[in-house]
Design an enzyme around this catalytic site. Structure first.
Site, PDB file in Angstrom:
ATOM      1  N   TYR A   1       6.135 -10.154   6.555  1.00  9.03           N
ATOM      2  CA  TYR A   1       6.069  -8.719   6.836  1.00  9.03           C
ATOM      3  C   TYR A   1       6.580  -8.455   8.242  1.00  9.03           C
ATOM      4  CZ  TYR A   1       3.165  -7.590   2.749  1.00  9.03           C
ATOM      5  OH  TYR A   1       2.699  -7.400   1.472  1.00  9.03           O
TER       6      TYR A   1
ATOM      7  N   ASP B   1       0.822  -1.215   0.000  1.00  7.06           N
ATOM      8  CA  ASP B   1       0.000   0.000   0.000  1.00  7.06           C
ATOM      9  C   ASP B   1       0.854   1.262   0.000  1.00  7.06           C
ATOM     10  OD1 ASP B   1      -2.335  -1.433   0.066  1.00  7.06           O
ATOM     11  OD2 ASP B   1      -2.554  -1.323   2.245  1.00  7.06           O
TER      12      ASP B   1
END
Lengths: 250, 250
Positions: B111, B52
């Site tokens: 992540y 994002d």
């Protein structure tokens, strides 16, 4: 009138340095303004030393005097951190003896310089990228040579107003932190203006095979800034620590 | 026609994310333009996944096809790094099997999310400051609960075009790295849009005592995004690793 030490860190990227200057925003100015606003009294801060434009501090110490009513130190730290931009963080405020002086009482300063040998999108504001593999053994051998000397005129900015160019370097070494990152640590009782960056620039000449021990001795003994290597860029330099005698604090 | 994997890292601060968008500069666009210019052929790159706006990548993998003459991989890496801004670093380019696919061949993604509990002038672009001391034990207990489930609809952005909301989380834990820094690591075969940030936001609710194990189970089993916690900010999230089967590379 009471005297306090304030401990802070700052990202120097957007500042002209610690010291107030007519041509831009300094850390000293911003800190004084914040303290004066919050304490409602004109406050002057005196730092442990200067840092040049763009240089960072992981630990800077400054003192200020305050004549008003006693404040809560933790509240003041919290208020300052809300007030100041995200580039400056205050860690501690503590009363000291009335004659303690952030600059003159300091017994040592430590600087660190960060080198990378690969492009790094996260460290570009905090390290200097070189395009060769530095020979850390020769650089560390020359660090030992540095420690034999006291007069560092060859690594000082010309025409500064200090009375002596003597410094006692107690620690100076390079360490490889990862495949692509090297860190230089240097501690002395005091530093001349531009001294760490000029030393780093000179040691890097050695690290790429262009300077040996004899060459370094010749540079130091010349007592002439123009014979040393170029200064390494400021954005990779951190004031890392400042120390004081144990009986400084009240 | 040959297929190559390109491994890169990027600082996402100034980008709309990995994926090309009409409203700003994306990493994908910038990388495609650079490759097309240097290789003198219209190149399309396909990433291992989206990140994002503002999210960083310590390791992103993408593939591209090239029909021209063989190039030297190391030269191309060097040329790309000169061409691209300092926010993007290319680490490796390597030929893969013609059917290897950066997105569909990937077997896992990892992540990391960085939390600080104190103002830090050097980490503000890369970590999220919270104003409470997170209870890492309860957060880690809830991580074990997450691993029992497969359908993460409650942590997904609504109206996305994926066929299933099932993910297999193989690793999820918080670790305290220093007095003031906490890191969350999560690995899964795939992630839904916004999933990591929604999970972090929800775990932080637990870390401040506002959510327990039963509450988390209720959220997951509701299969409804509106019942989970707020998404944590993107600037503290890093795509840390992407893995492929060993026989991917030629």
């Amino acid at each position: 009138m009471k005297r306090f030490f304030i401990t802070l860190s700052y990202n120097g990227k957007n500042y002209v340095g610690w010291q107030m200057q007519p041509n831009g925003v300094s850390i000293q100015q911003v800190l004084q303004d914040a303290l004066s606003t919050i304490l409602r009294e004109q406050i002057e801060v005196v730092g442990a030393g200067r840092t040049d434009a763009g240089v960072h501090a992981r630990k800077m110490v400054a003192h200020f005097d305050f004549s008003g009513e006693r404040f809560d130190e933790k509240d003041l730290v919290r208020n300052l951190n809300s007030f100041l931009s995200r580039d400056i963080a205050v860690h501690e405020i503590r009363e000291v003896k009335p004659d303690a002086h952030a600059r003159f009482s300091a017994t040592s300063r430590t600087y660190k310089y960060y080198l990378t040998t690969e492009k790094d999108p996260f460290l570009h504001d905090f390290s200097y990228q070189v395009f060769f593999q530095p020979d850390i053994n020769i650089m560390n051998a020359l660090c030992e040579v540095l420690k034999e000397y006291e007069d560092f005129t060859s690594f000082s900015k010309l025409h500064t107003d200090v009375k002596t160019n003597n410094c006692r370097i107690s620690e100076a070494y390079w360490k490889q932190e990862s495949n692509t990152c090297f860190v230089f640590t240097i501690t002395a009782d005091r530093f001349l203006r531009n001294m760490v960056r000029a030393i780093v620039g000179t040691l890097l000449e050695a690290g790429r095979g262009k300077l040996d021990e004899r060459g370094l001795r010749r540079i130091i003994e010349a007592k002439n800034r123009s014979v040393a290597g170029d200064s390494a860029p400021g954005h990779a330099l951190f004031l890392h620590d400042v120390t004081y005698p144990n009986d400084t604090w009240l």
